[in-house]
Design an enzyme around this catalytic site. Structure first.
Site, PDB file in Angstrom:
ATOM      1  N   ASP A 126      33.213  35.719  41.948  1.00 51.20           N
ATOM      2  CA  ASP A 126      34.268  36.157  41.047  1.00 51.20           C
ATOM      3  C   ASP A 126      35.526  36.317  41.906  1.00 51.20           C
ATOM      4  O   ASP A 126      35.503  36.183  43.130  1.00 51.20           O
ATOM      5  CB  ASP A 126      33.873  37.454  40.326  1.00 51.20           C
ATOM      6  CG  ASP A 126      34.695  37.639  39.051  1.00 51.20           C
ATOM      7  OD1 ASP A 126      34.251  38.383  38.166  1.00 51.20           O
ATOM      8  OD2 ASP A 126      35.783  37.022  38.952  1.00 51.20           O
TER       9      ASP A 126
HETATM   10  C1  GLC Z   1      38.320  37.608  36.678  1.00 51.06           C
HETATM   11  C2  GLC Z   1      37.046  37.826  35.878  1.00 51.06           C
HETATM   12  C3  GLC Z   1      36.240  36.574  35.681  1.00 51.06           C
HETATM   13  C4  GLC Z   1      37.197  35.407  35.570  1.00 51.06           C
HETATM   14  C5  GLC Z   1      37.800  35.214  36.946  1.00 51.06           C
HETATM   15  C6  GLC Z   1      38.807  34.056  36.973  1.00 51.06           C
HETATM   16  O1  GLC Z   1      38.519  38.683  37.534  1.00 51.06           O
HETATM   17  O2  GLC Z   1      36.158  38.847  36.333  1.00 51.06           O
HETATM   18  O3  GLC Z   1      35.437  36.752  34.508  1.00 51.06           O
HETATM   19  O4  GLC Z   1      36.508  34.243  35.162  1.00 51.06           O
HETATM   20  O5  GLC Z   1      38.421  36.396  37.426  1.00 51.06           O
HETATM   21  O6  GLC Z   1      39.882  34.358  36.149  1.00 51.06           O
END
Ligand code: GLC
Length: 729
Positions: free
Chosen positions: A268
Site C-alpha cells: 500500500d
Molecule cells: C491508499 C489506499 C489504497 C489505495 C492506495 C493508492 O492509501 O490505502 O487503498 O489503493 O493508497 O491510492
C-alpha cells in the site's frame, strides 16, 4: 517479442536478459508527479522519476490521468529504456472511473451479483479507455465498525456476502480476456484485517484472534484468489505485532503458498516506509530487505527497493531468487495484459472520447443505484408518493449536492457530475419547492483536507420551517458529505453531522409528514428518526445517477429491494455490533444484573444485517430441511408476495453450528437468492448446504466439518427467520 512462445517461456526469456537494476526497476512503482493518494510524495522527485523511467527502473505508475499522459510515460519506458519493458498503469477505480456507480457498500446492499459484476465491467471499460490497465479494487476487507471511514469501500460485515461480492467485482474488472482493450487487472485489498482497527480509528492497531482471522477476514480473500484475481495489495496495519507488508507468514506461507496465488503483491502507499515507523525495522534499507523477503513484490512510493534492494542482493541479504520471483509475477501480468505485444493498446484517444459517460454506462449506473436503495421504514405506506402529490417540500443542503453522491473515492471522476436528488425529483413533478435549511458543510472538495461542519449557523432554519408549514409532505435529505467517509475519515459519532438533527426536529415540529432520505457512507445511529418519522430511505452515495434512482423509488417506479450489508446501531456505544456474534456465557436476560447487557442501551441494533423493506409484503412458509448425499442438506422455503405490486426479495439462509470444537456464531449467512414475485405469486426457493458451508476453520487453520446439532434458518433478514433443527452425521 516472440508470440509463438507461451507466456511462461516469454517471461523466462526476458528475465535472462535483465540486469539486477532492471529487475529491481520492475518492483518499483511511482505515483504521478502531482497526484497523491496518501502522505505527499515530494514534487521534487519528478526529475528522479523521469530519469528512472528512461533507465528502465520503473515497473508501474499510479494516479496517471488520461491517454495523452499515459502514452507519454509509456513511450519513455518502451522507447527510451534498454529493454523497453512496458509500464502497467494502476488507479483507484473503486466504483467507476468517470461514470460512478454507488459506493461499494451500497452496491453490496443490492445483493445482486449480476448487477455488481456489470458495474465493475463498466468501470473497467472506462478505465481501460483512459489508458489504465489495473485497478486497486475490490477492497474485500470485512468490517464491523461503522466509525471506520472505509466501510464505504467494502461489502460490509459478513464474509459470505463479502466473498460473493468480491468475486463478482473481480470478474467484472478482469472479464474473460485480460488482453482485451476493455478489461483491467483487479487487486484484492488490503491483506489483511485492515477493517478491524481498534476504536474504528483509521490506520490504528489491529489485534484480533485467530478464529476471526480464519473465519471472517480470510474467506473473501481466498474466494477472489480462487476466482483468479491477478494482484493483491497488502495492508498498513500490524497483525500480531508484524506489519502486513513485512509479514512472510501472511504473504508467502499462506497467500502464495497454501492458497497458490500466482499474481503479485503491491504494497500500500509507502507501507514499506511504515515498517520503520511501526518500529519493525531500524531504517529504510532494513525495511526494504524485510519487505522483499516477506513477499511484497512491488513497492508503492516508498523509494525503498529502488534505493536499497540492489545492495541487499549483492550482500546476500535478499536472495536473487526473491527478486526473480517478484519480477516473474509482475512481467507475467504485463504479458497477460498484452502490453508487450502492443504497449499502446490502451492509448486510443477516440475510444477515450467515446467511452467515458457512455449512455450504456449511465444506464448501468442507474440500474445499480436503484437496486442499492434500502427502505428502512414506511409507516402507513406514505411511500411511494403519487406524481399528483401536491405541495412537496424538499429540504437539506445534500438535496442539491452534485458531488457528495459520488462518495470519497471519486478521484477519476468530475466534481458536480452527479444528478442531485432535487434534479431527480423535478423530473417527476413540478409540485416541488426547495429550501436548503442552512449549510451543513463549510468546506473544500480537496480530498486531502478535512471537511468543516457548520455547528453554529441556523440562519437557514426559518425558511425551511416556513416551507414545511406550507407543504403536504416533506422530503428531507440529510447525512454525510462525500468526504466524511472513506480513507482517513473515521468518526467517533454516528449521528447526523452538524445541525441536521436540530433542523430535522424543528421541521418535524411543524410538519411530521417527513420522508427522510439518508445520504451517507456508513451505517448511522438514527434512533430519533426511526421513532418519530413515517418513512426512511437509505440511499448511501449512489454515484452519477443518484438523483434519478432516488426519485424512481420515491415515486414508486422502482420498488426498493435493498438489504443492509452492515448492522445499523442504536448508539455508537454499541459498536462493534454485528449479527454473526457469539453467544457469550450469559446471553439470556436474568432476574439479576449478571448477564451480558448495557445498563443504558438495548443489545439489539436499530436495523439488523440483511434488513430492508419493500412496497409490497412477502410471507415465508413451509421451511423444509432434509439430508441428501455427501453430508449435504437440501433446504427449501415458500416465499409469497402478499401485496398488490411486484417486488424483489432477498431470501437469506443462515446456519448455527450448535456445538463445535471452536465456539461458532449464533448464526452465519450461508446462502441468499434475490427473487422477483408478481402480486400473489409464490415461489419455492431451494438451497443446498454442502460441507463447504457447514464447516469452519479451527485455530490451527484447518477446515473442519463436525457432526452434531445445527439450526437452519431462512428469512427476510438476519433477525426475522423461520428455523428448523438438523443433526449432521
Ligand atoms: C491508499 C489506499 C489504497 C489505495 C492506495 C493508492 O492509501 O490505502 O487503498 O489503493 O493508497 O491510492
Amino acid at each position: 517479442m516472440n508470440t509463438e512462445q507461451n507466456t511462461a517461456a516469454r517471461v523466462e526469456t526476458l528475465l535472462q536478459q535483465m540486469t539486477l537494476a532492471e529487475k529491481i526497476g520492475q518492483m518499483n512503482q511511482y505515483s504521478d508527479f502531482w497526484e497523491v493518494t496518501g502522505p505527499n510524495s515530494q514534487a521534487g522527485d519528478a526529475e528522479m522519476k523521469l530519469d528512472h523511467l528512461v533507465q528502465g527502473r520503473v515497473g508501474s505508475m499510479l494516479n496517471v490521468r488520461g491517454v495523452e499522459h499515459i502514452y507519454k510515460l509509456q513511450k519513455l519506458a518502451v522507447e527510451e529504456s534498454r529493454l523497453g519493458i512496458p509500464l502497467i498503469f494502476g488507479f483507484d477505480v473503486i466504483h467507476g472511473h468517470k461514470t460512478l456507480g454507488p459506493i461499494p457498500l451500497a452496491e453490496a446492499a443490492s445483493w445482486d451479483l449480476v448487477a455488481i459484476e456489470q458495474a465493475a465491467r463498466v468501470a473497467a471499460t472506462e478505465a481501460a479507455a483512459v489508458g489504465l490497465n489495473w485497478t486497486f479494487a475490490p477492497m474485500v476487507d470485512i468490517s464491523r465498525d461503522a466509525r471506520w471511514g472505509r466501510v464505504m469501500e467494502g461489502a460490509g460485515e459478513d464474509p459470505y456476502l463479502g466473498a460473493q461480492v468480491g468475486v463478482a467485482r473481480v470478474k467484472g474488472f478482469q472479464g474473460e480476456d485480460l488482453a482485451a482493450n476493455n478489461t483491467i487487472a483487479a487487486c484484492a485489498k488490503h491483506f489483511a484485517a485492515y477493517g478491524f482497527p481498534e476504536a474504528g480509528r483509521e490506520y490504528n492497531t489491529v489485534d484480533i484472534g485467530t478464529s476471526t482471522l480464519y473465519n471472517v477476514v480470510f474467506p473473501p480473500f481466498r474466494a477472489v484468489v480462487d476466482a483468479g484475481v491477478r494482484t493483491v495489495m497488502n495492508a498498513f496495519n500490524i497483525l500480531n505485532g508484524v506489519p502486513a507488508t513485512a509479514n512472510s507468514q501472511l504473504q508467502r506461507d499462506l497467500l502464495k503458498g497454501a492458497w497458490g496465488f500466482d499474481g503479485f503483491i503491491v504494497s500500500d502507499w509507502r507501507s514499506v516506509v511504515e515498517i520503520v515507523t511501526h518500529g519493525f525495522a531500524a531504517d529504510l534499507q532494513e525495511a526494504a530487505i524485510i519487505a522483499a523477503n516477506a513477499g511484497s513484490d512491488m513497492d508503492m512510493e516508498s523509494y525503498a527497493y529502488i534505493h536499497h534492494l540492489e545492495a541487499a542482493v549483492v550482500s546476500g541479504a535478499v536472495p536473487i531468487a526473491v527478486v526473480d520471483d517478484a519480477v516473474r509475477r509482475i512481467v507475467r501480468l504485463k504479458f497477460e495484459l498484452g502490453l508487450f505485444d502492443d504497449p499502446y493498446r490502451y492509448c486510443d484517444v477516440e475510444r477515450e472520447r467515446t467511452m467515458i459517460y457512455h449512455p450504456d454506462h449511465l444506464a448501468a449506473a442507474l440500474d445499480m443505484a436503484r437496486k442499492s436503495i434500502v427502505l428502512l421504514k414506511n409507516q402507513d405506506n406514505l411511500l411511494p408518493l403519487s406524481r399528483k402529490q401536491e405541495k412537496i417540500a424538499v429540504i437539506g443542503a445534500l438535496a442539491v449536492d452534485k458531488t457528495s453522491p459520488l462518495g470519497s473515492w471519486r478521484i477519476g471522476s468530475d466534481d458536480e457530475s452527479a444528478v442531485s436528488v432535487l434534479e431527480g425529483l423535478l423530473a417527476y413533478s413540478q409540485n416541488i419547492r426547495y429550501a436548503q435549511g442552512g449549510d451543513v458543510f463549510v468546506g473544500t472538495t480537496d480530498f486531502r483536507e478535512e471537511i468543516t461542519v457548520n455547528e453554529t449557523d441556523r440562519s437557514g432554519f426559518a425558511e425551511a420551517i416556513k416551507l414545511a408549514q406550507e407543504s403536504a409532505v416533506v422530503v428531507m435529505v440529510l447525512g454525510e458529505h462525500g468526504f466524511q467517509s472513506g480513507e482517513a475519515r473515521s468518526r467517533t459519532q454516528l449521528d447526523l453531522p452538524g445541525l441536521q438533527q436540530e433542523l430535522l426536529e424543528a421541521v418535524y415540529a411543524v410538519n411530521p409528514n417527513i420522508v427522510l432520505v439518508l445520504m451517507n457512507g456508513r451505517p448511522l445511529a438514527i434512533p430519533w428518526a426511526d421513532e418519530h418519522l413515517p418513512a426512511i430511505l437509505e440511499t448511501w452515495q449512489l454515484g452519477t445517477q443518484s438523483g434519478h434512482a432516488i426519485a424512481e423509488v420515491l415515486f414508486g417506479d422502482y420498488n426498493p429491494s435493498g438489504k443492509l450489508p452492515m448492522t445499523f446501531p442504536r448508539n455508537v456505544g454499541q459498536v462493534p455490533i454485528y449479527y454473526n456474534h457469539f453467544r457469550t456465557g450469559r446471553p439470556a436476560v436474568a432476574e439479576d444484573v449478571f448477564w451480558s447487557h448495557y445498563i443504558d442501551e438495548a443489545n439489539t441494533p436499530l436495523y439488523p444485517f440483511g434488513y430492508g423493506l419493500s412496497y409490497t409484503t412477502f410471507a415465508y412458509a413451509n421451511l423444509s430441511v432434509e439430508g441428501i448425499a455427501g453430508r449435504s442438506i437440501k433446504v427449501s422455503i415458500e416465499v409469497a408476495n402478499q401485496g398488490n405490486r411486484s417486488g424483489e426479495e432477498v431470501v437469506q439462509l443462515y446456519i448455527c453450528d450448535q456445538v463445535a470444537t471452536v465456539a461458532r456464531p449464533v448464526k452465519e449467512l450461508k446462502g441468499f437468492e434475490k427473487v422477483e414475485l408478481a402480486p400473489g405469486e409464490m415461489k419455492v426457493v431451494v438451497f443446498i448446504l454442502t460441507e463447504k458451508e457447514l464447516g469452519f476453520f479451527n485455530n490451527e487453520g484447518m477446515f473442519v466439518v463436525e457432526p452434531g446439532a445445527f439450526t437452519i434458518m431462512v428469512g427476510t433478514n438476519s433477525r426475522d427467520v423461520l428455523s428448523a433443527d438438523y443433526r449432521l452425521a
